[in-house]
Every structure is written in structure tokens, then in C-alpha cells.
Motif scaffolding. Structure first.
Motif, PDB file in Angstrom:
ATOM      1  N   ASP A 221       1.966  57.287  65.275  1.00 42.15           N
ATOM      2  CA  ASP A 221       3.025  57.854  66.057  1.00 42.15           C
ATOM      3  C   ASP A 221       3.042  59.414  65.930  1.00 42.15           C
ATOM      4  OD1 ASP A 221       3.613  55.298  66.848  1.00 42.15           O
ATOM      5  OD2 ASP A 221       4.842  55.124  65.390  1.00 42.15           O
ATOM      6  N   SER A 222       2.170  60.159  65.614  1.00 38.00           N
ATOM      7  CA  SER A 222       2.323  61.580  65.433  1.00 38.00           C
ATOM      8  C   SER A 222       1.116  61.971  66.385  1.00 38.00           C
ATOM      9  CB  SER A 222       1.724  62.037  63.998  1.00 38.00           C
ATOM     10  OG  SER A 222       0.466  61.894  63.747  1.00 38.00           O
ATOM     11  N   ASN A 223       0.920  63.297  66.536  1.00 43.90           N
ATOM     12  CA  ASN A 223      -0.322  63.614  67.448  1.00 43.90           C
ATOM     13  C   ASN A 223      -1.751  63.900  66.657  1.00 43.90           C
ATOM     14  OD1 ASN A 223       0.471  65.663  65.726  1.00 43.90           O
ATOM     15  ND2 ASN A 223       0.483  67.379  67.527  1.00 43.90           N
ATOM     16  N   ILE A 224      -1.884  63.118  65.459  1.00 48.45           N
ATOM     17  CA  ILE A 224      -3.000  63.274  64.520  1.00 48.45           C
ATOM     18  C   ILE A 224      -3.757  61.772  65.258  1.00 48.45           C
ATOM     19  CG2 ILE A 224      -4.060  62.931  62.419  1.00 48.45           C
ATOM     20  CD1 ILE A 224      -2.543  65.337  62.919  1.00 48.45           C
ATOM     21  N   GLU A 225      -4.799  61.801  65.704  1.00 48.45           N
ATOM     22  CA  GLU A 225      -5.851  60.702  66.202  1.00 48.45           C
ATOM     23  C   GLU A 225      -7.093  60.790  64.993  1.00 48.45           C
ATOM     24  OE1 GLU A 225      -8.452  59.345  69.990  1.00 48.45           O
ATOM     25  OE2 GLU A 225      -7.355  61.390  70.013  1.00 48.45           O
ATOM     26  N   VAL A 226      -7.040  59.677  64.733  1.00 48.25           N
ATOM     27  CA  VAL A 226      -8.034  59.289  63.813  1.00 48.25           C
ATOM     28  C   VAL A 226      -9.240  58.764  64.532  1.00 48.25           C
ATOM     29  CG1 VAL A 226      -8.980  57.776  61.714  1.00 48.25           C
ATOM     30  CG2 VAL A 226      -6.516  58.470  61.784  1.00 48.25           C
ATOM     31  N   VAL A 227     -10.143  59.508  65.019  1.00 47.18           N
ATOM     32  CA  VAL A 227     -11.268  58.854  65.727  1.00 47.18           C
ATOM     33  C   VAL A 227     -12.393  58.371  65.281  1.00 47.18           C
ATOM     34  CG1 VAL A 227     -10.837  60.943  67.285  1.00 47.18           C
ATOM     35  CG2 VAL A 227     -12.568  61.337  65.494  1.00 47.18           C
ATOM     36  N   GLU A 228     -12.437  58.320  63.770  1.00 49.86           N
ATOM     37  CA  GLU A 228     -13.485  57.678  63.192  1.00 49.86           C
ATOM     38  C   GLU A 228     -12.925  57.430  61.717  1.00 49.86           C
ATOM     39  OE1 GLU A 228     -16.838  55.728  63.659  1.00 49.86           O
ATOM     40  OE2 GLU A 228     -17.170  57.630  64.501  1.00 49.86           O
ATOM     41  N   THR A 229     -13.367  56.034  61.248  1.00 47.27           N
ATOM     42  CA  THR A 229     -12.798  55.750  59.728  1.00 47.27           C
ATOM     43  C   THR A 229     -14.112  55.122  59.257  1.00 47.27           C
ATOM     44  OG1 THR A 229     -10.677  55.189  59.856  1.00 47.27           O
ATOM     45  CG2 THR A 229     -11.686  54.219  58.134  1.00 47.27           C
ATOM     46  N   LYS A 230     -14.681  55.835  58.312  1.00 41.86           N
ATOM     47  CA  LYS A 230     -16.089  55.578  57.636  1.00 41.86           C
ATOM     48  C   LYS A 230     -16.022  55.266  56.186  1.00 41.86           C
ATOM     49  CE  LYS A 230     -19.384  57.298  61.149  1.00 41.86           C
ATOM     50  NZ  LYS A 230     -19.958  55.976  61.193  1.00 41.86           N
ATOM     51  N   TYR A 231     -16.072  54.085  55.563  1.00 40.98           N
ATOM     52  CA  TYR A 231     -16.088  53.693  54.301  1.00 40.98           C
ATOM     53  C   TYR A 231     -17.568  54.104  53.583  1.00 40.98           C
ATOM     54  CZ  TYR A 231     -11.791  51.184  55.087  1.00 40.98           C
ATOM     55  OH  TYR A 231     -10.542  50.726  55.516  1.00 40.98           O
ATOM     56  N   GLY A 232     -17.674  54.086  52.250  1.00 40.89           N
ATOM     57  CA  GLY A 232     -18.783  54.356  51.501  1.00 40.89           C
ATOM     58  C   GLY A 232     -18.734  54.726  50.053  1.00 40.89           C
ATOM     59  N   ASP A 233     -19.552  54.554  49.229  1.00 45.21           N
ATOM     60  CA  ASP A 233     -19.569  54.828  47.815  1.00 45.21           C
ATOM     61  C   ASP A 233     -19.257  56.325  47.488  1.00 45.21           C
ATOM     62  OD1 ASP A 233     -20.210  53.811  44.963  1.00 45.21           O
ATOM     63  OD2 ASP A 233     -21.371  55.444  45.189  1.00 45.21           O
ATOM     64  N   THR A 234     -18.330  56.798  46.613  1.00 47.63           N
ATOM     65  CA  THR A 234     -18.212  58.153  46.259  1.00 47.63           C
ATOM     66  C   THR A 234     -19.255  58.980  45.548  1.00 47.63           C
ATOM     67  OG1 THR A 234     -17.084  57.134  44.303  1.00 47.63           O
ATOM     68  CG2 THR A 234     -15.703  57.903  46.406  1.00 47.63           C
ATOM     69  N   GLY A 235     -20.663  58.618  45.821  1.00 50.70           N
ATOM     70  CA  GLY A 235     -21.725  59.323  45.572  1.00 50.70           C
ATOM     71  C   GLY A 235     -21.847  60.584  46.655  1.00 50.70           C
ATOM     72  N   LYS A 236     -22.268  61.492  46.437  1.00 52.67           N
ATOM     73  CA  LYS A 236     -22.326  62.883  47.401  1.00 52.67           C
ATOM     74  C   LYS A 236     -23.182  62.633  48.586  1.00 52.67           C
ATOM     75  CE  LYS A 236     -21.902  67.808  47.348  1.00 52.67           C
ATOM     76  NZ  LYS A 236     -21.957  69.033  46.579  1.00 52.67           N
ATOM     77  N   GLU A 237     -24.335  61.829  48.299  1.00 47.75           N
ATOM     78  CA  GLU A 237     -25.394  61.692  49.490  1.00 47.75           C
ATOM     79  C   GLU A 237     -24.838  60.689  50.364  1.00 47.75           C
ATOM     80  OE1 GLU A 237     -29.171  60.693  47.971  1.00 47.75           O
ATOM     81  OE2 GLU A 237     -29.434  62.445  46.963  1.00 47.75           O
ATOM     82  N   VAL A 238     -24.140  59.659  49.886  1.00 49.39           N
ATOM     83  CA  VAL A 238     -23.526  58.777  50.675  1.00 49.39           C
ATOM     84  C   VAL A 238     -22.394  59.497  51.478  1.00 49.39           C
ATOM     85  CG1 VAL A 238     -22.187  56.476  50.865  1.00 49.39           C
ATOM     86  CG2 VAL A 238     -24.166  56.755  49.223  1.00 49.39           C
ATOM     87  N   GLN A 239     -21.470  60.125  51.228  1.00 46.45           N
ATOM     88  CA  GLN A 239     -20.687  60.786  51.709  1.00 46.45           C
ATOM     89  C   GLN A 239     -21.003  62.004  52.741  1.00 46.45           C
ATOM     90  OE1 GLN A 239     -17.089  59.729  51.626  1.00 46.45           O
ATOM     91  NE2 GLN A 239     -17.857  58.083  50.685  1.00 46.45           N
ATOM     92  N   LEU A 240     -22.122  62.658  52.295  1.00 44.43           N
ATOM     93  CA  LEU A 240     -22.545  63.557  52.984  1.00 44.43           C
ATOM     94  C   LEU A 240     -23.238  62.855  54.461  1.00 44.43           C
ATOM     95  CD1 LEU A 240     -23.410  66.595  53.442  1.00 44.43           C
ATOM     96  CD2 LEU A 240     -25.547  66.120  52.317  1.00 44.43           C
TER      97      LEU A 240
END
Length: 366
Positions: A221-240
Motif C-alpha cells: 500500500d505504498s508507492n514501492i513496487e516489488v517487480v522481482e523477488t528472487k531466492y537463492g543461497d547466500t554465496g556471492k556467485e549465486v546472489q550476483l
């Protein structure tokens, strides 16, 4: 081994009301010890929606015996868990107990965590502290451990097991909400939608599901629009890779918000693409990389859950339970957001391991 004591009035725990919170964490940092420390204590333990009382946490001075405490973490691949590692190591040394730490290698390795904990208990651990890979996946093991008389303390990530003895953790739902509320406040007067890519962390982990729910609720209900939600392990290569894919799909993105590893990976990628001034970066927890990013104005903000203190309190809870002393069943440091306005004044020792600290797996009892 003594039985587990029941909950008792806070006054018998060496805890006192924080009053009007006139004692800041910075003032605490200036004392010789880490304590007393401002914490929240859940009135109904293990119910994250329960009301909380603000207290000053005071650990035991020394353990009466050189207890052997087993600690299990999902991994030690990032500086957040290194901070928790420092907390359990330094507190074990201060209190004079032994500590053996195992790490499973990542959030996909639940079976590895289960077998490591089983081996730890079989080798004679007096208590077990678990940073759980899965919210539900360790429940059978915890039930068996508790039935054998070995107390289990739930640290940082959260478990649904009713058989744990204590929790040293905060609400990751509140962590997600705090950074969501911060972002909403930055754009409360904007007319246009603000597009956000959201990276909550490994799917199925309790802290991730809570963090996602908190963030999504805060921006609803704010003007923030989440256009993508992506899950993944907290390894740097995965997040990158997740961030790269999101930028390809949404070149008009305004913010990247997610784990500390996401934020650290994103700053490098944005700098390489010349987008540092175009896309803002926020994390929903705190690490040395996030700390440096905020100082360098590459990351806007992040809440801290005082990861070092969570490790310290878990060790103290284990000692108190083993010695039949009064203990708080559900404790977490108070949360607050760090940005450029307070980055140079907050108590960094509560959140970050010293620069020269290396992952440590064994503390000999003293």
C-alpha cells in the motif's frame, strides 16, 4: 546434569528495566565488558508475535564447570556468521567453557547439518546451539537430543521445534520490515512508483520467510513496487547471478534490496556498469561489507541485529541451563537501522567481528 529450570521473574536474572532507554549501546561499548546489553525479552517465549519487555542482559561471570558446548552453523561463507562465530568463541573463552563448532557448508546441506550435530552429541556435548538451515527440518533430531537431557538453543535463524530450551534471536520479520519502512519513508512524497528488486535469501530458511513477510508487509500500500523477488543461497556467485538476471529483466530498476551478500555483490556490479548513481542498494542485515558500503556511500542503509551479541547470549543461556540457574528463554538484541547519519557512532563491536578474527572451530575449556 541438572534439570532445566522454569522461567522466573526477570529481577532474579540480573536483568533490570532499561528505563527510557537512556543507556545507549554506544555507552555500553565504552565499558570494559560487553554487558549489560539492551535486549528484548519475549513475554511468551517462542511466539514471535508476543509482546516484549526491554531489559539489560547480564551473563554469568564464570561457568562452574568446563562444559562442552557444540555449535552448529549453516556455513561460514560470509561475514555475518563470522560475527556470530566470534560471539560464541569470545564468550566461551570469557566464561571458561569448551566449544566445538561445525558448519554444514551451505543452506542446501541439511543432511550434513543433521549428521554433524548427531556426531557432536555422540562425542559428549553437554549442550547444542543450532543456527538451523531449515525451519522445520531439524525437529525430529532436536526432539531426540532434548529427550536425552541435552539442552538445545536456537540461534539466529529460528526453528519451529517445541523441544528447544531457549532462543537467542531477533525477529527477521522485523528486520525485513525495518528496511522496508526505511525505503517507504525515503519516497513517501513521490508520485511515481519506485521499482525494487528483492532478494530475501535461501528458500525454506525460517529467517528468510520471516524477512520476506516483514518486507512485503512494510511496502504494501505504498508507492514501492516489488517487480522481482528472487531466492537463492547466500554465496556471492549465486546472489550476483540473481542480481544480473534482474537487471536484464528490469533495466529501469530503482533499488536492489536483500541479504548482505546481495548488497555487497550488487555494489561491485553497479560500479562496473556505471549504475552506482542510478540504482540504490539496501541490506536487511549487517556485515563488515555492508558497514564499509554505507561508509563509502555505496549502500544506503541496513538494520543491525547485533550478531555478535546473539552468539554471546546463546553461550550464556547454555551455561545457565546446564547449571540450573535462572535463564531467559527467548532473548534478542534490540534492532536499529544504520545509515550515514549514525555509521560513525554506533557500537560496531556488537555487530562485527574484529578485523583480525578468523573462523574458529574449537575453544578449549579453562
Amino acid at each position: 546434569m541438572s534439570g532445566k529450570p522454569s522461567a522466573v521473574p526477570w529481577s532474579t536474572l540480573g536483568l533490570t528495566l532499561a528505563g527510557a532507554l537512556t543507556l545507549t549501546q554506544s555507552a555500553v561499548a565504552q565499558s570494559e565488558n560487553w554487558y549489560p546489553y539492551t535486549v528484548d525479552v519475549w513475554t511468551t517465549p517462542f511466539d514471535m508475535s508476543s509482546p516484549r519487555e526491554v531489559m539489560q542482559y547480564q551473563p554469568v561471570e564464570k561457568a562452574s564447570k568446563p562444559w562442552d558446548i557444540c555449535v552448529s552453523f549453516p556455513h561460514l561463507k560470509d561475514a555475518y556468521w563470522t560475527a556470530v562465530n566470534y560471539g560464541v568463541v569470545d564468550e566461551a573463552k570469557r566464561a571458561g567453557v569448551g566449544m566445538q563448532l561445525v558448519e554444514a557448508g551451505g543452506y542446501t546441506n541439511l543432511n550434513n547439518q543433521l549428521s554433524q550435530i548427531e556426531d557432536c552429541v555422540a562425542s559428549g556435548a553437554d549442550a547444542v546451539i543450532i543456527g538451523a538451515i531449515s525451519y522445520d527440518g531439524l525437529n525430529n533430531l532436536v526432539k531426540n537430543i532434548a529427550a536425552s537431557g541435552v539442552p538445545v538453543i536456537d540461534i539466529v535463524n529460528g526453528m519451529s521445534s517445541p523441544d528447544i530450551s531457549a532462543k537467542s534471536l531477533v525477529s527477521f520479520g522485523e528486520m525485513g520490515a525495518k528496511i522496508g519502512e526505511y525505503l517507504v519513508a525515503q519516497h513517501k512524497d513521490d508520485k511515481e512508483k519506485v521499482k525494487v528488486g528483492w532478494f530475501p535469501g535461501p528458500p525454506g530458511a525460517g529467517w528468510v520467510e520471516a524477512g520476506n513477510a516483514g518486507f512485503q508487509s512494510a511496502v504494501k500500500d505504498s508507492n514501492i513496487e516489488v517487480v522481482e523477488t528472487k531466492y537463492g543461497d547466500t554465496g556471492k556467485e549465486v546472489q550476483l547471478k540473481l542480481v544480473e538476471d534482474t537487471l536484464e529483466a528490469h533495466p529501469d530498476l530503482d533499488y536492489i534490496v536483500g541479504t548482505a551478500v546481495t548488497a555487497e555483490a550488487a555494489t561491485s556490479l553497479l560500479r562496473a556498469r556505471g549504475l552506482t548513481d542510478e540504482i540504490g542498494v539496501l541490506s536487511y542485515y549487517f556485515t563488515p561489507g555492508v558497514y564499509q558500503g554505507i561508509k563509502r556511500k555505496l549502500i544506503l542503509a541496513a538494520p543491525t541485529d547485533s550478531a555478535v551479541i546473539q552468539g554471546r547470549i546463546a553461550i550464556d543461556q547454555a551455561i545457565r541451563i546446564l547449571e540450573g540457574k535462572p535463564y531467559t528463554k527467548h532473548v534478542g538484541p534490540q534492532l536499529y537501522v544504520i545509515d550515514e547519519s549514525n555509521i560513525d557512532s554506533f557500537d560496531s563491536d556488537s555487530s562485527l567481528a574484529p578485523a583480525n578474527f578468523k573462523p574458529t572451530f574449537t575453544v578449549a575449556p579453562q
